[in-house]
Design a protein around this motif. Sequence first.
Motif, PDB file in Angstrom:
ATOM      1  N   TYR A  94      47.343 -17.639 -66.059  1.00 38.80           N
ATOM      2  CA  TYR A  94      46.181 -16.823 -66.423  1.00 38.80           C
ATOM      3  C   TYR A  94      46.073 -15.581 -65.545  1.00 38.80           C
ATOM      4  N   ASP A  95      46.339 -15.729 -64.253  1.00 38.33           N
ATOM      5  CA  ASP A  95      46.234 -14.605 -63.330  1.00 38.33           C
ATOM      6  C   ASP A  95      47.258 -13.534 -63.667  1.00 38.33           C
ATOM      7  N   THR A  96      48.487 -13.958 -63.979  1.00 34.36           N
ATOM      8  CA  THR A  96      49.536 -13.003 -64.337  1.00 34.36           C
ATOM      9  C   THR A  96      49.223 -12.342 -65.671  1.00 34.36           C
ATOM     10  N   PHE A  97      48.682 -13.105 -66.612  1.00 30.06           N
ATOM     11  CA  PHE A  97      48.357 -12.534 -67.920  1.00 30.06           C
ATOM     12  C   PHE A  97      47.280 -11.459 -67.778  1.00 30.06           C
ATOM     13  N   ALA A  98      46.374 -11.632 -66.823  1.00 30.84           N
ATOM     14  CA  ALA A  98      45.317 -10.636 -66.634  1.00 30.84           C
ATOM     15  C   ALA A  98      45.887  -9.303 -66.164  1.00 30.84           C
ATOM     16  N   ARG A  99      47.080  -9.335 -65.545  1.00 30.05           N
ATOM     17  CA  ARG A  99      47.712  -8.102 -65.061  1.00 30.05           C
ATOM     18  C   ARG A  99      48.898  -7.715 -65.932  1.00 30.05           C
ATOM     19  N   ILE A 100      48.880  -8.105 -67.167  1.00 34.78           N
ATOM     20  CA  ILE A 100      50.007  -7.871 -68.057  1.00 34.78           C
ATOM     21  C   ILE A 100      50.353  -6.380 -68.104  1.00 34.78           C
ATOM     22  N   GLY A 101      51.627  -6.100 -67.956  1.00 32.82           N
ATOM     23  CA  GLY A 101      52.095  -4.719 -68.006  1.00 32.82           C
ATOM     24  C   GLY A 101      52.081  -4.014 -66.675  1.00 32.82           C
ATOM     25  N   GLN A 102      51.428  -4.583 -65.648  1.00 33.30           N
ATOM     26  CA  GLN A 102      51.412  -3.949 -64.331  1.00 33.30           C
ATOM     27  C   GLN A 102      52.658  -4.342 -63.552  1.00 33.30           C
ATOM     28  N   GLU A 122      70.993 -22.051 -54.451  1.00 27.94           N
ATOM     29  CA  GLU A 122      71.263 -23.011 -55.534  1.00 27.94           C
ATOM     30  C   GLU A 122      70.115 -23.037 -56.535  1.00 27.94           C
ATOM     31  N   ARG A 123      68.897 -23.020 -56.021  1.00 28.19           N
ATOM     32  CA  ARG A 123      67.735 -23.048 -56.910  1.00 28.19           C
ATOM     33  C   ARG A 123      67.676 -21.784 -57.758  1.00 28.19           C
ATOM     34  N   ALA A 124      67.953 -20.640 -57.131  1.00 30.75           N
ATOM     35  CA  ALA A 124      67.947 -19.373 -57.880  1.00 30.75           C
ATOM     36  C   ALA A 124      69.018 -19.380 -58.965  1.00 30.75           C
ATOM     37  N   ALA A 125      70.180 -19.951 -58.639  1.00 26.60           N
ATOM     38  CA  ALA A 125      71.256 -20.012 -59.639  1.00 26.60           C
ATOM     39  C   ALA A 125      70.841 -20.889 -60.817  1.00 26.60           C
ATOM     40  N   ALA A 126      70.157 -22.006 -60.515  1.00 28.13           N
ATOM     41  CA  ALA A 126      69.698 -22.876 -61.599  1.00 28.13           C
ATOM     42  C   ALA A 126      68.697 -22.151 -62.489  1.00 28.13           C
ATOM     43  N   VAL A 127      67.768 -21.417 -61.869  1.00 26.10           N
ATOM     44  CA  VAL A 127      66.769 -20.675 -62.648  1.00 26.10           C
ATOM     45  C   VAL A 127      67.437 -19.602 -63.499  1.00 26.10           C
ATOM     46  N   GLU A 128      68.404 -18.895 -62.925  1.00 28.11           N
ATOM     47  CA  GLU A 128      69.098 -17.851 -63.691  1.00 28.11           C
ATOM     48  C   GLU A 128      69.793 -18.437 -64.918  1.00 28.11           C
ATOM     49  N   GLY A 129      70.403 -19.616 -64.739  1.00 26.61           N
ATOM     50  CA  GLY A 129      71.052 -20.254 -65.886  1.00 26.61           C
ATOM     51  C   GLY A 129      70.045 -20.642 -66.958  1.00 26.61           C
ATOM     52  N   PHE A 158      57.625  -4.354 -69.714  1.00 24.25           N
ATOM     53  CA  PHE A 158      59.032  -4.675 -69.539  1.00 24.25           C
ATOM     54  C   PHE A 158      59.223  -6.190 -69.518  1.00 24.25           C
ATOM     55  N   GLU A 159      60.446  -6.570 -69.874  1.00 20.11           N
ATOM     56  CA  GLU A 159      60.715  -7.999 -70.013  1.00 20.11           C
ATOM     57  C   GLU A 159      60.417  -8.773 -68.739  1.00 20.11           C
ATOM     58  N   GLN A 160      60.753  -8.175 -67.561  1.00 20.64           N
ATOM     59  CA  GLN A 160      60.538  -8.904 -66.306  1.00 20.64           C
ATOM     60  C   GLN A 160      59.065  -9.053 -65.954  1.00 20.64           C
ATOM     61  N   ALA A 167      61.672 -16.162 -67.089  1.00 17.80           N
ATOM     62  CA  ALA A 167      61.704 -16.033 -65.629  1.00 17.80           C
ATOM     63  C   ALA A 167      60.304 -16.216 -65.040  1.00 17.80           C
ATOM     64  N   ALA A 168      59.285 -15.628 -65.720  1.00 17.37           N
ATOM     65  CA  ALA A 168      57.912 -15.770 -65.240  1.00 17.37           C
ATOM     66  C   ALA A 168      57.462 -17.226 -65.315  1.00 17.37           C
ATOM     67  N   LEU A 169      57.806 -17.919 -66.387  1.00 22.00           N
ATOM     68  CA  LEU A 169      57.405 -19.324 -66.530  1.00 22.00           C
ATOM     69  C   LEU A 169      58.032 -20.186 -65.428  1.00 22.00           C
ATOM     70  N   CYS A 170      59.302 -19.914 -65.104  1.00 20.27           N
ATOM     71  CA  CYS A 170      59.950 -20.655 -64.015  1.00 20.27           C
ATOM     72  C   CYS A 170      59.261 -20.375 -62.682  1.00 20.27           C
TER      73      CYS A 170
END
Length: 715
Positions: A94-102, A122-129, A158-160, A167-170
């Motif tokens: 919810y907090d991130t959605f309130a700043r959508i686009g920023q 290792e964790r970052a690699a798993a998330v990227e996959g 932007f997508e990120q 990526a945001a959900l992870c």
Amino acid sequence: MHKEGKVVPLVAAIDRGGRAPLPCLPVLLLQVRDKAALQLRQGLQDLFDNADDTLFEMADKAFDRGDQNLYFEAMRDLRLKRKSIERGFLDTFYDTFARIGQADLLAPLVDPVSSRTKGQIERAAAVEGMVARVLSRDGIALQQLGLRLQVLLDRPVFEQYNPLGPAALCDYFLDAGRSLGVGLRVKLVLLKLFERYVLRDADVIYGEANQLLAAAGVLPELQPAPRRRAEDRRMPARRGPVQLGQEVDADAAGQAFFASLQTLLAPLRGQFAPRLQAVAAAQPISSADLLRLLSHLQRYAPASHEADDFDLGQQLEQLLLRVSVRSGTRRRLSVADEDMINLVGLLFAFIHNDDNLPASLRALIAHLHIPLLKVALLDKGLFSRSSHPARRLLNEIAGAAIGWECGGEGLRDSLHLRVQRIVQRLLNDFAEDASLFTELLEDFLAFNQDERRRNELLEQRTRDAEEGRARALQARQQVQQVLNQRLRGRVLPQVVVQMLVQAWSQVLLLAWLKQSEASQAWQDALQAMDTLLASITPTHEPQALLQQVPGLLKALRDGLASVALDSQATREFFLQLEQLHLRACAGAAQQPGGESQPSSDVLVAEEIVLAIAEEPACAPLRIDDGQAGALRQAQRLRIGTWVEVFDEGEPLRCKLVARIAASDRLVFANRTGMKVREWSSTSLAKALQRNEVRVLDDGLLFERALEAVLDGLRT
């Protein structure tokens, strides 16, 4: 939006006073957010519902006890913090959605790759996959959502920075799970579960959001992205709806079996719906119409507490009378259909009275009377094929639930709820499609396999504990025996007797348990004890004693150190031992009452019994001649046999999980693998003879019921 008490990582790096107030979001965007939140909440619930089983399975496969404990601790931590993780995830969403686009203000504060630990990499690699797999599968839908959000907000998204991006959900999940005290392996497992139960439905989230925005006029011209999921592509093609009736002609054995029974069933005719069956001019109703009437009754099946008041014959007779009135023609059941109704009724009468089944299970199975009757009318192969899905489902449920206790309070467990759902699903959805039974059977087999694996692991722990207990008891009895052989009846210094009984007995126990009675460690411990006793005996050859003392002292120090004897107590013992050795060297010249006199001597008159020793839980009993049969039955019980115990208020069901031959003990555990009873063969035989315990028949339910019905019809 309420944010009291919310903890945001790295919040100290942001100037709270300088933060701009949150912009007001369009109502349409709030609808998108709330729909997505519902979907995400459901995914998280599925994740946590399945995390226990996954971690338990990993603990089961772990060879090292430390790894097992790691997974069990993770299960406990996850249960305790489940709600806070779900709440933290949605708060961040919810907090991130309130700043959508920023722009992401925290991005510059993220550690560079060079400063990350191996675990973080290792964790970052798993998330990227995980992110890559979602984008490859649902990237088009996500891009379309981004374009629509840009139009709606009138600024780039932007997508990120898309709060619904993978990526945001992870990140939300990792943020919310920071409080979990689990290692990297468990975190990677949880990420995999997050992908399976949350990210797998990303296409649903994106599809619903796009559909909502397009319906509101936001870029309606964009062509909808194809909604396919990786699971759907991997899943084998669903079998088309198979009608049970299509298999009737193919199963000649079932037809022949039923035909052979009709002669035996003939005396029962006319008892079912007697007012209609007795009218010779009445026309038989077709099987298809009978199925429709049964489906009507099935939808209005009574609640479990009203099941005894439901008479199928009465209800069906009333429906036939109503059909007769509407059609203007008297209608009755055909002979074959009436015989089938009577046969299935006899089967369920047997099940209702079968006390091998828990009462709660019989109440649930009673609701399957109409669905099973419809199956039998459509497919007589139910009686000739043991692999029939409806027959197997009934057998699997009965086999899995035999350990249920009769009390109603403890039945709200996963197995009871699963069976309830199966029964309700059949009552609500079963018409004439065999695939429903097949689907429910496959689901239940998968569920039951996990339950069985979990219970087997717990039973193995109970077995190991009992075998360890028996081995420890055997070791203690052996140590007591060697101590009594060497000490009983002798006058010895009290300090030596105390050390041998209290401390050296532990050295002997450790050697016996670790390396057995034939080991060198056991022989060395006995030799050290014998040498000690010889060294404190007055001697006229002090030179020989002086040669033995260094080796003896080293053996004693090493042995006492292995059992972690208090250093102060060890020091005091060796000081007094020195005095004893001096007395032994002086022989008869030692002056009584001198200053060097050690602690007084004592006569070891009574048998030594170690403080930790246990009596066998099942003392030997004499067996009477009339109990020989019960003794043979007790001795022949196989591991896994279920019994019911009546020695307390509520009957208790338990299973034989261990047979300890060394102490003649039979150990029984409940359905969860916890030890609840133990007997010797003799005491169990006496309990069987007095009907305090009875052995349950855990054979296949349908087969037992059919065999009993056939025997009854033949007699």
